[in-house]
Design a protein around this motif. Structure first.
Motif, PDB file in Angstrom:
ATOM      1  N   PHE A 296       2.467  17.799 -99.261  1.00  0.00           N
ATOM      2  CA  PHE A 296       3.608  18.534 -98.711  1.00  0.00           C
ATOM      3  C   PHE A 296       4.185  19.489 -99.747  1.00  0.00           C
ATOM      4  CE2 PHE A 296       8.178  19.017 -97.973  1.00  0.00           C
ATOM      5  CZ  PHE A 296       8.155  19.629 -96.723  1.00  0.00           C
TER       6      PHE A 296
ATOM      7  N   THR B  29       2.079  22.533-100.483  1.00  0.00           N
ATOM      8  CA  THR B  29       1.814  23.483 -99.399  1.00  0.00           C
ATOM      9  C   THR B  29       3.067  23.845 -98.603  1.00  0.00           C
ATOM     10  OG1 THR B  29       1.256  21.686 -97.867  1.00  0.00           O
ATOM     11  CG2 THR B  29      -0.561  22.664 -99.120  1.00  0.00           C
ATOM     12  N   VAL B  30       4.231  23.451 -99.080  1.00  0.00           N
ATOM     13  CA  VAL B  30       5.465  23.655 -98.324  1.00  0.00           C
ATOM     14  C   VAL B  30       5.703  25.153 -98.059  1.00  0.00           C
ATOM     15  CG1 VAL B  30       7.007  23.673-100.335  1.00  0.00           C
ATOM     16  CG2 VAL B  30       7.880  22.956 -98.134  1.00  0.00           C
ATOM     17  N   PRO B  31       5.935  25.501 -96.804  1.00  0.00           N
ATOM     18  CA  PRO B  31       6.172  26.917 -96.460  1.00  0.00           C
ATOM     19  C   PRO B  31       7.616  27.321 -96.774  1.00  0.00           C
ATOM     20  CG  PRO B  31       6.285  25.584 -94.494  1.00  0.00           C
ATOM     21  CD  PRO B  31       5.915  24.647 -95.618  1.00  0.00           C
TER      22      PRO B  31
ATOM     23  N   SER C 176       8.692  25.878 -90.050  1.00  0.00           N
ATOM     24  CA  SER C 176       7.313  25.421 -90.239  1.00  0.00           C
ATOM     25  C   SER C 176       7.224  24.123 -91.032  1.00  0.00           C
ATOM     26  CB  SER C 176       6.510  26.495 -90.977  1.00  0.00           C
ATOM     27  OG  SER C 176       6.495  27.689 -90.248  1.00  0.00           O
ATOM     28  N   LYS C 177       8.325  23.704 -91.617  1.00  0.00           N
ATOM     29  CA  LYS C 177       8.276  22.547 -92.514  1.00  0.00           C
ATOM     30  C   LYS C 177       7.999  21.232 -91.790  1.00  0.00           C
ATOM     31  CE  LYS C 177      10.813  24.565 -96.288  1.00  0.00           C
ATOM     32  NZ  LYS C 177      11.908  24.459 -97.237  1.00  0.00           N
TER      33      LYS C 177
ATOM     34  N   THR D 169       6.115  20.712 -89.129  1.00  0.00           N
ATOM     35  CA  THR D 169       4.679  20.659 -88.869  1.00  0.00           C
ATOM     36  C   THR D 169       3.919  20.401 -90.164  1.00  0.00           C
ATOM     37  OG1 THR D 169       4.876  22.125 -86.972  1.00  0.00           O
ATOM     38  CG2 THR D 169       2.712  21.977 -87.996  1.00  0.00           C
ATOM     39  N   THR D 170       4.327  21.049 -91.242  1.00  0.00           N
ATOM     40  CA  THR D 170       3.703  20.841 -92.544  1.00  0.00           C
ATOM     41  C   THR D 170       3.862  19.394 -92.977  1.00  0.00           C
ATOM     42  OG1 THR D 170       4.117  23.132 -93.163  1.00  0.00           O
ATOM     43  CG2 THR D 170       3.701  21.598 -94.957  1.00  0.00           C
TER      44      THR D 170
ATOM     45  N   SER E 134       0.826  16.830 -93.573  1.00  0.00           N
ATOM     46  CA  SER E 134       0.749  16.213 -94.902  1.00  0.00           C
ATOM     47  C   SER E 134       0.637  14.696 -94.805  1.00  0.00           C
ATOM     48  CB  SER E 134       1.979  16.577 -95.735  1.00  0.00           C
ATOM     49  OG  SER E 134       2.036  17.961 -95.963  1.00  0.00           O
TER      50      SER E 134
ATOM     51  N   HIS F 171      -3.235  22.018 -88.156  1.00  0.00           N
ATOM     52  CA  HIS F 171      -2.825  22.298 -89.533  1.00  0.00           C
ATOM     53  C   HIS F 171      -3.394  21.378 -90.605  1.00  0.00           C
ATOM     54  CE1 HIS F 171       0.235  24.418 -87.151  1.00  0.00           C
ATOM     55  NE2 HIS F 171       0.153  25.286 -88.136  1.00  0.00           N
ATOM     56  N   TRP F 172      -3.918  20.224 -90.259  1.00  0.00           N
ATOM     57  CA  TRP F 172      -4.285  19.281 -91.305  1.00  0.00           C
ATOM     58  C   TRP F 172      -5.425  19.760 -92.189  1.00  0.00           C
ATOM     59  CZ3 TRP F 172      -8.797  16.551 -92.131  1.00  0.00           C
ATOM     60  CH2 TRP F 172      -9.718  16.515 -91.097  1.00  0.00           C
TER      61      TRP F 172
ATOM     62  N   GLN G  16      -4.221  22.282 -94.775  1.00  0.00           N
ATOM     63  CA  GLN G  16      -3.447  21.634 -95.834  1.00  0.00           C
ATOM     64  C   GLN G  16      -4.334  20.859 -96.785  1.00  0.00           C
ATOM     65  OE1 GLN G  16       0.316  20.358 -93.461  1.00  0.00           O
ATOM     66  NE2 GLN G  16       0.580  20.244 -95.652  1.00  0.00           N
TER      67      GLN G  16
END
Length: 102
Positions: free
Chosen positions: A38, A41-43, A48-49, A51-52, A56, A87-88, A91
């Motif tokens: 996380f 790769t945090v946006p 978006s966080k 989903t991130t 993660s 997304h996985w 990431q």
């Protein structure tokens, strides 16, 4: 890799990660991996966080061998399974890890 300030700046999100990890009953290694992924790769965008965070958690559990389904991770975080699915892999690769070869 991430900076120490990233932990401070995302403290609320990391707390949410721990709550979701508790719901999933993840082991310590999976939690640690999810946290690292996380923070790496945090946006910048807040929208978006979440989903991130979910992706993660999925990656952290996968890499640690403490696998959970995409649906269970999505439910624990409050996103759709499709969000995790989409997304996985990105990431995983952004964190410098290899996707499984199943």
């Amino acid at each position: 890799m991430y900076r120490a300030s990233d932990e401070r700046d995302n403290a609320d999100w990391l707390a949410q990660l721990e709550v979701a990890a508790d719901r999933l009953e993840l082991e310590t290694e999976a939690r640690s991996r999810a946290r690292d992924v996380f923070l790496s790769t945090v946006p910048d965008e807040s929208r978006s966080k979440q989903t991130t965070l979910a992706a993660s958690l999925y990656v952290g559990a996968l890499v640690a061998g403490d696998e959970r389904s995409q649906q269970s991770v999505a439910d624990a975080v409050g996103v759709s399974r499709l969000s995790v699915q989409q997304h996985w892999k990105d990431q995983l690769e952004a964190a410098g890890l290899e996707p499984p070869g199943w």
